[in-house]
Design an enzyme around this catalytic site. Structure first.
Site, PDB file in Angstrom:
ATOM      1  N   LYS A 278     -44.094  -9.323  23.663  1.00  0.00           N
ATOM      2  CA  LYS A 278     -43.084  -9.418  22.604  1.00  0.00           C
ATOM      3  C   LYS A 278     -43.761 -10.173  21.473  1.00  0.00           C
ATOM      4  CE  LYS A 278     -38.531 -11.532  21.539  1.00  0.00           C
ATOM      5  NZ  LYS A 278     -37.308 -12.198  22.120  1.00  0.00           N
ATOM      6  N   GLU A 282     -38.192 -12.260  16.866  1.00  0.00           N
ATOM      7  CA  GLU A 282     -37.364 -13.447  17.190  1.00  0.00           C
ATOM      8  C   GLU A 282     -38.229 -14.696  17.320  1.00  0.00           C
ATOM      9  OE1 GLU A 282     -33.407 -11.523  19.203  1.00  0.00           O
ATOM     10  OE2 GLU A 282     -34.950 -12.283  20.601  1.00  0.00           O
ATOM     11  N   ARG A 326     -30.601  -3.491   9.948  1.00  0.00           N
ATOM     12  CA  ARG A 326     -31.433  -3.876  11.101  1.00  0.00           C
ATOM     13  C   ARG A 326     -31.743  -2.688  11.996  1.00  0.00           C
ATOM     14  NH1 ARG A 326     -29.918  -8.366  15.843  1.00  0.00           N
ATOM     15  NH2 ARG A 326     -31.078  -7.315  17.506  1.00  0.00           N
ATOM     16  N   LYS A 350     -36.218  -0.371  23.268  1.00  0.00           N
ATOM     17  CA  LYS A 350     -34.866  -0.500  23.821  1.00  0.00           C
ATOM     18  C   LYS A 350     -34.106   0.809  23.587  1.00  0.00           C
ATOM     19  CE  LYS A 350     -34.338  -5.510  23.478  1.00  0.00           C
ATOM     20  NZ  LYS A 350     -33.462  -6.672  23.183  1.00  0.00           N
ATOM     21  N   ASP A 355     -29.347  -3.772  20.074  1.00  0.00           N
ATOM     22  CA  ASP A 355     -29.619  -4.704  21.165  1.00  0.00           C
ATOM     23  C   ASP A 355     -28.658  -4.539  22.335  1.00  0.00           C
ATOM     24  OD1 ASP A 355     -29.788  -8.320  21.558  1.00  0.00           O
ATOM     25  OD2 ASP A 355     -30.904  -6.697  22.499  1.00  0.00           O
ATOM     26  N   GLU A 383     -25.722  -8.917  29.533  1.00  0.00           N
ATOM     27  CA  GLU A 383     -25.635  -9.842  28.389  1.00  0.00           C
ATOM     28  C   GLU A 383     -24.451  -9.517  27.492  1.00  0.00           C
ATOM     29  OE1 GLU A 383     -28.237 -11.058  24.397  1.00  0.00           O
ATOM     30  OE2 GLU A 383     -29.199  -9.891  25.999  1.00  0.00           O
ATOM     31  N   HIS A 527     -21.662  -5.276  18.241  1.00  0.00           N
ATOM     32  CA  HIS A 527     -22.087  -6.640  18.018  1.00  0.00           C
ATOM     33  C   HIS A 527     -20.962  -7.567  17.542  1.00  0.00           C
ATOM     34  CE1 HIS A 527     -25.183  -9.635  17.780  1.00  0.00           C
ATOM     35  NE2 HIS A 527     -26.126  -8.734  18.018  1.00  0.00           N
ATOM     36  N   TRP A 550     -27.220 -11.472  12.539  1.00  0.00           N
ATOM     37  CA  TRP A 550     -26.774 -12.025  13.826  1.00  0.00           C
ATOM     38  C   TRP A 550     -25.260 -12.222  13.810  1.00  0.00           C
ATOM     39  CZ3 TRP A 550     -31.093 -16.197  15.125  1.00  0.00           C
ATOM     40  CH2 TRP A 550     -32.218 -15.505  15.639  1.00  0.00           C
TER      41      TRP A 550
HETATM   42  O1  GCW Z   1     -31.208  -9.256  23.741  1.00  0.00           O
HETATM   43  C1  GCW Z   1     -31.811 -10.188  22.954  1.00  0.00           C
HETATM   44  C2  GCW Z   1     -31.472 -11.433  23.692  1.00  0.00           C
HETATM   45  C3  GCW Z   1     -32.615 -12.393  23.831  1.00  0.00           C
HETATM   46  C4  GCW Z   1     -33.847 -11.601  24.260  1.00  0.00           C
HETATM   47  C5  GCW Z   1     -34.155 -10.568  23.202  1.00  0.00           C
HETATM   48  C6  GCW Z   1     -35.307  -9.660  23.582  1.00  0.00           C
HETATM   49  C7  GCW Z   1     -35.587 -12.350  25.685  1.00  0.00           C
HETATM   50  O2  GCW Z   1     -30.388 -12.011  23.096  1.00  0.00           O
HETATM   51  O3  GCW Z   1     -32.226 -13.328  24.789  1.00  0.00           O
HETATM   52  O4  GCW Z   1     -34.952 -12.448  24.426  1.00  0.00           O
HETATM   53  O5  GCW Z   1     -33.074  -9.742  22.954  1.00  0.00           O
HETATM   54  O6  GCW Z   1     -35.048  -8.563  24.038  1.00  0.00           O
HETATM   55  O7  GCW Z   1     -36.442 -10.057  23.412  1.00  0.00           O
END
Ligand code: GCW
Length: 725
Positions: A278, A282, A326, A350, A355, A383, A527, A550
């Protein structure tokens, strides 16, 4: 004497299965993990303990080498099975498959089948930190790592030992070897053949000698079950633990450092798989920090790993604000790099561009890089689906994604499609030249050291479903649900009552994901979750100084006119990133799939929209439709409760009570979501709820004041939830 021992052994086996059945630690498996060492011995031991019938014959057959690794055949004549494969691991998979066939009532008298995996690498990502906590983990602490806090000795009064407090030992230690072996066994039984034990927000320390020693021990436990070890690495490791002044991928000393580090790893773990990265995401370090591209960063690591047949899984989860939307950013950053990655690099993407929302459009990156290997990343840990308090069977979400990526993106994501694309397209020539074995699929695990492994027994079904789909991504979600429920909740039961209860469990599982979509992110909304921990609604969350992307309001775009994110060609034009024919469909609110309407369009509250509800065609305003979906989400949560209540007395009492309790939380949360979102959106629509929608039971101001105050590493307790909502 011998007779007494046999009675004692079967008694302990019976006691073990009854006890473990209650806390879920048995998972979908019967009996104990064999104490055998070699893969073949394990296969035989599993068959001895669980197969009922004529002893199966296991045969190594080198002529099956042309098939993907792990492939196997099973031929049963007059009840005698023969399992063949080119490898011992294939024979082990065959053994587990044969046992599963028998325990799920399949024909085991006369049949013949060949099984070959859809993906060569079927990998679990564990977001486990070296201190034993798990990011987005809702099932206790890590089964891979524990830290000084866990190793602090306490005296009889529970007080921490002074010495340990003053000089905490930071030595990594595997909490339980037996637990890791059971983890390896569970994975092998569903065809999972790889894992990453550390968080993608990776600590450089994992590459230090003392931590690599622990990783070696993990690899030795996993190997007989066909599980390969990979590590998530921190791109700045050469600076943090290597004493270098840079981590620039084009810097010779940095390259030398990684080459030496990789050599060190392979000395310890000869079959090490490679790195998961990664980078520049972030806040994680990466090649962009040195003005280099993702391709330059990934290729530097890939070069170091190549001599050992190691690979790099480079994540495309990046969203540096280069575009106001985004959802477009990963595509904008990676698509132009197509064809620049070495052939042992695979881009991990992903399923959706935001997310892991309960429903997302599929990520347009899939299929948009024909000269680059791509793999999907799914999330098993919930999550955004109620943590381990809610029951959510995720296979329908994953099969929905697979259908889109295959049929719309036409992305050669698995072995079958890759073989076809290589045959068909000249374009495939570059990919054809690359190692055609590099197909993979990953998922973020929900495993922790809780007795039930996943926080509750029903959540195990998602671990199981990932394994089954990674092995055969054509399997229907309902078949996998049926298999899992028979093996886990009704082992060895075929009586009418169990069959009836099985139908209720299947119904509960298959309605659960859509029920959550309806009350959390209806029709493409996304979200709307509380800040940070993502448990519960907070549509009007507003944190000073935080990134706009966010904030829930960034996605809902609620205003006096309407609701939804205009991603059409008149808006951010994210639709333009999809294949032309699909983009055309998405771009028009009249033809855009109803499930994604508010994902791609900003729709006026009063606009009449037409949609299907079962066989009925409904025409109503957006506002009324929205209200009906939140109501539907609540009604479905209640229906899931009724499904479960029908199983009382037919499922062991502990599991029944635990899931009953969680379904009550889920229904109360559905009420919270309905009121929290509708009352907030009503401040914009100023329209009344339709008559057939229940009035709110909460006050918006009270809901606005809710702050659970939990971290990103925990699930809110019932007591906490009941005290706030
Ligand atoms: O889903 C988001 C999460 C983070 C996660 C990030 C990622 C591990 O909130 O907790 O970090 O994505 O996928 O890297």
């Amino acid at each position: 004497m011998k007779k007494h021992f046999a009675i004692l052994a079967s008694l302990s086996l019976f006691l073990f299965s009854v006890v473990s059945a209650h806390d879920g630690s048995q998972l979908w498996l019967q009996g104990l993990a064999p104490s055998a060492i070699s893969t073949l011995e394990i296969a035989n031991a599993e068959l001895n303990q669980s197969w009922k019938g004529a002893a199966p014959v296991l045969k190594l057959n080198k002529s099956m080498k042309a098939l993907p690794d792990g492939s196997f055949s099973i031929t049963i004549q007059a009840g005698t099975p023969t399992i063949q494969s080119a490898s011992e691991v294939g024979l082990l998979y065959g053994a587990y498959h044969l046992i599963r066939m028998q325990q799920t009532g399949a024909n085991v008298r006369d049949t013949a089948l060949i099984e070959q995996p859809s993906y060569n690498i079927r990998i679990l990502n564990h977001w486990d930190n070296l201190n034993g906590t798990i990011e987005r983990g809702y099932a206790g602490r890590s089964i891979f790592w524990r830290n000084s806090a866990d190793q602090m000795r306490r005296n009889a009064d529970g007080e921490v030992n002074e010495e340990d407090l003053l000089h905490p030992k930071d030595a990594p230690e595997i909490p339980s070897f037996d637990r890791l072996r059971d983890y390896a066994r569970a994975n092998a039984s569903i065809g999972i053949n790889a894992y990453v034990p550390d968080n993608v927000n990776a600590s450089p320390k994992v590459l230090t000698a003392e931590y690599l020693q622990e990783v070696k021990k993990m690899a030795d436990i996993m190997r007989p079950y066909g599980m390969k070890t990979y590590l998530a690495i921190n791109f700045a490791s050469p600076m943090v633990i290597g004493g270098l002044s840079t981590a620039d991928p084009l810097d010779k000393n940095v390259q030398k450092w990684w080459t030496a580090k990789v050599k060190e790893i392979y000395k310890l773990i000869p079959d090490f798989g490679g790195f998961l990265v990664k980078a520049n995401s972030e806040g994680q370090p990466g090649p962009n920090d040195f003005g280099r591209t993702h391709a330059e960063g990934a290729n530097m690591l890939a070069k170091a790993l190549k001599p050992f047949k190691g690979i790099v899984m480079w994540r495309a989860f990046v969203y540096s604000p280069s575009d106001p939307d985004r959802a477009k950013q990963a595509y904008l950053e990676f698509q132009p790099l197509d064809g620049q990655f070495l052939d042992n690099v695979i881009i991990q993407i992903k399923n959706g561009p935001i997310d892991f929302q309960p429903r997302e459009a599929y990520s347009a990156l899939f299929g948009a890089m024909p000269q680059t290997r791509q793999m999907a990343e799914w999330q098993i840990t919930q999550e955004y689906l109620g943590h381990s308090n809610h029951i959510a069977y995720l296979a329908p979400m994953w099969t929905e994604f697979l259908q889109q990526v295959k049929d719309i993106a036409r992305c050669p994501i698995n072995n079958q499609l890759l073989a076809m694309s290589n045959q068909q397209s000249a374009q495939g020539s570059k990919l054809k030249a690359q190692n055609s074995k590099l197909t993979a699929i990953s998922a973020v695990s929900n495993v922790g050291n809780s007795p039930s492994w996943c926080g509750n027994v029903m959540a195990q079904s998602n671990w199981y479903a990932f394994g089954r789909l990674a092995w055969n991504d054509e399997l229907p979600a309902c078949q996998i649900a049926d298999e899992w429920a028979r093996l886990t909740l009704f082992p060895g039961r075929n009586d009418a009552a169990a069959t009836k209860a099985l139908a209720s469990v299947r119904s509960l599982m298959l309605r659960s994901r859509e029920a959550i979509v309806d009350c959390v992110v209806p029709r493409g909304l996304h979200h709307q979750f509380a800040w940070g921990h993502h448990d519960g609604p907070e549509p009007d969350c507003d944190i000073l100084g935080a990134r706009p992307d966010w904030m829930p309001s960034y996605y809902a775009r609620a205003d006096r006119e309407g609701l939804g994110f205009d991603r059409s060609s008149t808006g951010s034009n994210a639709t333009g990133q999809y294949p032309a024919d699909y983009a055309k469909v998405l771009d028009d609110p009249e033809t855009c799939p109803y499930d994604l309407l508010l994902w791609f369009h900003h729709v006026p509250w009063g606009k009449t929209i037409q949609h299907r509800c079962g066989s009925k065609v409904i025409r109503e305003s957006l506002w009324d439709a929205l209200c009906h979906h939140y109501q539907q989400g609540l009604d479905e949560a209640r229906a899931m409760q009724r499904d479960w209540e029908r199983c009382q007395g037919l499922i062991d009492a502990d599991t029944f009570a635990d899931i009953q309790r969680r379904l009550r939380i889920q229904t109360r949360d559905a009420q919270w979501w309905k009121d929290g979102c509708l009352l907030y959106f009503q401040t914009f629509s100023t329209l009344p709820f339709p008559d057939d929608v229940e009035p709110a039971v909460h006050d918006l101001d009270k809901l606005r004041a809710i702050k659970l105050g939990i971290t990103n590493y925990e699930c809110p307790s019932q007591e906490l939830l009941d005290s706030v909502r």
